[in-house]
Scaffold this active site. Structure first.
Site, PDB file in Angstrom:
ATOM      1  N   GLY A  10     -20.820   3.633 -15.556  1.00 44.78           N
ATOM      2  CA  GLY A  10     -19.861   4.700 -15.874  1.00 44.78           C
ATOM      3  C   GLY A  10     -19.255   4.460 -17.248  1.00 44.78           C
ATOM      4  N   SER A  38     -17.758   7.922 -10.753  1.00 48.80           N
ATOM      5  CA  SER A  38     -16.750   8.979 -10.908  1.00 48.80           C
ATOM      6  C   SER A  38     -16.778   9.599 -12.301  1.00 48.80           C
ATOM      7  CB  SER A  38     -15.342   8.403 -10.700  1.00 48.80           C
ATOM      8  OG  SER A  38     -15.171   8.014  -9.381  1.00 48.80           O
ATOM      9  N   TRP A  41     -17.999  12.960 -12.837  1.00 44.72           N
ATOM     10  CA  TRP A  41     -17.296  14.023 -12.116  1.00 44.72           C
ATOM     11  C   TRP A  41     -15.958  14.407 -12.742  1.00 44.72           C
ATOM     12  CZ3 TRP A  41     -17.706  13.756  -6.093  1.00 44.72           C
ATOM     13  CH2 TRP A  41     -19.039  13.542  -5.729  1.00 44.72           C
ATOM     14  N   GLN A  43     -12.994  15.938 -14.638  1.00 44.58           N
ATOM     15  CA  GLN A  43     -12.863  17.328 -15.066  1.00 44.58           C
ATOM     16  C   GLN A  43     -11.924  17.482 -16.250  1.00 44.58           C
ATOM     17  OE1 GLN A  43     -11.745  19.796 -11.722  1.00 44.58           O
ATOM     18  NE2 GLN A  43     -13.716  19.579 -10.727  1.00 44.58           N
ATOM     19  N   GLY A  44     -10.636  17.132 -16.005  1.00 46.01           N
ATOM     20  CA  GLY A  44      -9.550  17.496 -16.923  1.00 46.01           C
ATOM     21  C   GLY A  44      -9.740  17.011 -18.342  1.00 46.01           C
ATOM     22  N   GLU A 109      -1.452  18.398 -18.568  1.00 48.02           N
ATOM     23  CA  GLU A 109      -1.543  18.054 -17.142  1.00 48.02           C
ATOM     24  C   GLU A 109      -0.204  17.492 -16.689  1.00 48.02           C
ATOM     25  OE1 GLU A 109      -4.957  15.485 -16.841  1.00 48.02           O
ATOM     26  OE2 GLU A 109      -6.339  17.158 -16.848  1.00 48.02           O
ATOM     27  N   ASP A 212     -16.780  -2.005  -4.259  1.00 51.07           N
ATOM     28  CA  ASP A 212     -17.698  -3.154  -4.258  1.00 51.07           C
ATOM     29  C   ASP A 212     -17.252  -4.257  -5.226  1.00 51.07           C
ATOM     30  OD1 ASP A 212     -19.040  -1.377  -2.662  1.00 51.07           O
ATOM     31  OD2 ASP A 212     -20.906  -1.380  -3.805  1.00 51.07           O
ATOM     32  N   HIS A 233      -4.777  13.085  -5.204  1.00 53.40           N
ATOM     33  CA  HIS A 233      -4.703  14.234  -6.116  1.00 53.40           C
ATOM     34  C   HIS A 233      -4.166  15.414  -5.319  1.00 53.40           C
ATOM     35  CE1 HIS A 233      -5.750  17.291  -9.026  1.00 53.40           C
ATOM     36  NE2 HIS A 233      -6.161  16.361  -9.872  1.00 53.40           N
ATOM     37  N   ARG A 280       1.737  13.333 -10.194  1.00 53.51           N
ATOM     38  CA  ARG A 280       0.907  13.596  -9.019  1.00 53.51           C
ATOM     39  C   ARG A 280       1.493  13.171  -7.686  1.00 53.51           C
ATOM     40  NH1 ARG A 280      -4.945  12.027 -11.250  1.00 53.51           N
ATOM     41  NH2 ARG A 280      -4.945  13.853 -12.589  1.00 53.51           N
ATOM     42  N   HIS A 341      -7.806  10.099  -4.658  1.00 54.14           N
ATOM     43  CA  HIS A 341      -8.428  10.426  -5.946  1.00 54.14           C
ATOM     44  C   HIS A 341      -8.670   9.224  -6.841  1.00 54.14           C
ATOM     45  CE1 HIS A 341      -9.418  12.872  -9.403  1.00 54.14           C
ATOM     46  NE2 HIS A 341      -8.425  12.362 -10.107  1.00 54.14           N
ATOM     47  N   GLU A 365     -11.833   1.467 -13.466  1.00 54.30           N
ATOM     48  CA  GLU A 365     -11.069   1.748 -12.239  1.00 54.30           C
ATOM     49  C   GLU A 365     -11.026   0.566 -11.275  1.00 54.30           C
ATOM     50  OE1 GLU A 365     -11.780   5.640 -10.586  1.00 54.30           O
ATOM     51  OE2 GLU A 365     -10.714   5.147  -8.740  1.00 54.30           O
ATOM     52  N   ARG A 376      -0.902   6.518 -11.526  1.00 52.35           N
ATOM     53  CA  ARG A 376      -1.556   6.780 -12.815  1.00 52.35           C
ATOM     54  C   ARG A 376      -1.187   8.147 -13.366  1.00 52.35           C
ATOM     55  NH1 ARG A 376      -6.451   9.449 -14.298  1.00 52.35           N
ATOM     56  NH2 ARG A 376      -6.984   9.781 -12.118  1.00 52.35           N
ATOM     57  N   SER A 381      -7.152   7.550 -17.214  1.00 51.09           N
ATOM     58  CA  SER A 381      -8.112   6.642 -16.598  1.00 51.09           C
ATOM     59  C   SER A 381      -9.378   6.460 -17.426  1.00 51.09           C
ATOM     60  CB  SER A 381      -8.449   7.174 -15.210  1.00 51.09           C
ATOM     61  OG  SER A 381      -9.619   6.604 -14.765  1.00 51.09           O
TER      62      SER A 381
END
Ligand code: FAD
Ligand code: SIN
Length: 523
Positions: A10, A38, A41, A43-44, A109, A212, A233, A280, A341, A365, A376, A381
């Site tokens: 990642g 992640s 995936w 978005q923001g 945000e 893991d 989230h 959040r 999240h 992460e 957070r 992140s």
């Protein structure tokens, strides 16, 4: 043989690999596909101070306010100071951030006092993952090996002739295609394995987020911190078929309102003066309270008062996805619920990404770097991944002369195991953990519920360790073992915190203590 092993492909893993590859040979191992974490995936977007009216001090303050004071100031200043450089580097790699005139477009945000989120439409993660992966694939010093589920770190006790150095020398990894366990050794190892979100029944995270790296580091003797700080989230799509589709916080940043579907009333004014743009933890708790009080299945997120072309321009992917499910967000509200999240806690690292164990680094992460504290701040992140991926690589390069070559180590021992004939046990235990974690260790906690979870975990440990000791490993079994270990670390940490702070909200200790203290577990 590689000089350095990176576990995870990642944002954190590939950033580290690209930094190291300037001088060293790097092997990147990834469970499943190279885009399965992640990162793809997200978005923001990515938070950075880039607007003339904004300052580092503002971003630092917003991060610490969201983190309820548990953040380490030194880390916060370090990461936020590096953010503009991280964005420049991504632009160099070809990430096509949205522009407005000749400036980067900045969205907003929750918890941010300014517009400071750079983004690629509403699919920033995919753009970042693709650019990093292309650069890594093109680099002659990087070997990418997907389809490898790492099982455990190789440490001193696996050396053929025990040296007492206490170093980490690489990993044992299951080749998912052949079922054979490989031994990968190197002078340094970086864990960049992402979070443990799948320990919860409802999570926005991909399936492989089973903690893991955190579990491997813990078993090898590294400390973990603040594992009770699990972020929920506020707005995951409520849909019986599509269970983990995120509706980005930027929808609220661009004007989306939260409505109680029973009363038709906008409810955030009852909870926080920052309304839908409160941090959040506050918004997720407000939604949870509305759902529980009125017996709702979901609440509504409504942005249909904005012009239709504004919505489709800003959120093209979410719009398409929802249209496919029969929801037109330009005309009607979106049903949403909170879902796990982000894992704020993790392996304790310093500013160079070093863990407690010599030769072992970690980034992203899976770590507790001190950036996020008790909650957070949105879009901090990915930023942490770039900054610590680079910091870990720089530290290894700076000290390379002091890294010894790995000694001969014992291969994986499979002499006393056989093929499993009861895969159903894995599925059953996996489902059970995720259910009781959701019900007992969720948004609102109590000591009684946490103790119940601890009791279940103790029983499952016996069963899973027994199974692990007798049968050949599979990815499902590796994940179950790590999921259970992560659940244990979360519950133990939650039971230790005798206050409510940020994401840890417990009925039995509603007060926030004056002094903010980390929950550090020592193996
Ligand atoms: P990941 O990207 O999760 O990668 C983990 C890697 O480790 C993967 O390659 C995986 O295969 C590998 N791995 C795991 N276990 C093993 C093992 N046993 N053996 C071998 N390999 C292993 N953050 C933001 O800042 N902005 C956003 O807009 C944003 N949006 C998000 C949206 C969603 C839906 C989600 C779930 C998260 C979002 N986040 C966002 C959070 C952010 O995406 C993640 O925190 C970040 O991408 C984590 O990156 P990482 O490199 O640490 O781990
Ligand atoms: C989102 O787009 O709402 C996710 C942002 C984040 O997790 O930082």
């Amino acid at each position: 043989m590689a000089d350095v092993i990176v576990v995870g492909s990642g944002a954190a893993g590939l950033t580290a690999a690209l930094g190291l590859a300037q001088k060293l040979k790097v092997l990147v191992l990834a469970k499943g596909s190279l885009t399965g974490g992640s990162t793809a995936w997200a978005q923001g977007g990515i938070a950075a101070v880039l607007d003339a009216g904004d300052t580092f001090e503002n971003h630092i303050r917003d991060t610490m306010v969201a983190g309820a004071g548990l953040n380490r100031q030194e880390t916060v200043e370090f990461v936020i100071g590096q953010a503009p450089h991280a964005i420049d580097r991504l632009i160099e790699l070809g990430v096509p951030f949205n522009m407005e005139d000749d400036h980067l477009h900045l969205t907003r945000e929750g918890g941010h006092s300014h517009r400071r989120i750079v983004h690629v439409d509403d699919a920033t993660g995919w753009a970042v993952q693709s650019a990093l992966l292309k650069a890594a694939q093109d680099h002659p010093n990087i070997t990418l090996l997907p389809g490898r589920s790492c099982i455990d770190l190789i440490t001193g006790r696996h050396e053929l002739r025990y040296s007492g150095s206490g170093r980490v020398w690489g990993v044992y990894a299951l080749d998912e295609a052949t079922g054979r366990v490989e031994t990968h050794t190197a002078s340094a190892t970086i864990l960049a394995t992402g979070g443990a979100g799948r320990v919860y029944q409802f999570s926005t995270a991909p399936r492989g987020a089973t903690g893991d790296g955190i579990a491997m580091a813990w078993r090898a003797g590294a400390r973990v911190g603040n594992m009770e700080m699990m972020q929920f989230h506020p707005t995951c799509l409520y849909n019986l078929e599509v269970k983990n589709f995120l509706i980005t916080e930027a929808v609220r940043g661009e004007g989306g309102r939260l409505i109680n579907p029973r009363t038709g009333k906008r409810f955030m004014p009852d909870y926080d003066e920052r309304l839908e743009l409160a941090p959040r933890d506050i918004v997720a708790r407000a939604i949870d309270a509305e759902i529980k009080r009125d017996g709702l299945d979901y609440v509504h997120l409504d942005i249909s008062h904005m012009p239709a072309d504004f919505i489709t321009h800003h959120f093209p992917n979410i719009y398409d996805k929802l249209m496919g499910l029969g929801i037109d967000m330009t005309k009607e509200p979106i049903p949403v619920v909170p879902a796990q999240h982000y894992t704020c806690g993790g392996i304790v690292i310093d500013l160079a990404g070093r863990t407690d164990l010599p030769g072992l680094y970690a980034a992203g992460e899976c770590t507790e770097s001190g950036l996020h504290g008790a909650n957070r701040l949105a879009s901090n992140s990915l930023l942490e991944c770039f900054v610590f991926g680079e910091a870990a690589a720089a530290d290894i390069l700076d000290h390379w002369d002091a890294f010894d070559a790995p000694p001969p180590v014992r291969p994986w021992d499979e002499s006393r195991v056989s093929d499993s004939d009861e895969e159903v046990i894995i599925k059953q235990n996996w489902t059970e953990i995720r259910r009781f974690m959701w019900n007992y260790v969720g948004i609102q906690r109590s000591t009684k519920r946490l103790e119940r979870a601890a009791h279940r975990i103790k029983m499952l440990f016996e069963e899973v360790e027994d199974y692990y000791g007798h049968f050949r490993v599979s990815t499902d079994l590796i994940e179950l073992r790590n999921l259970l270990q992560s659940a244990d670390l979360i519950v133990k940490s939650a039971l230790r915190r005798h206050e409510s702070r940020g994401l840890h909200c417990t009925r039995d200790y509603p007060r926030t203590e004056e002094q903010a203290l980390d929950t550090i577990l020592v193996p």
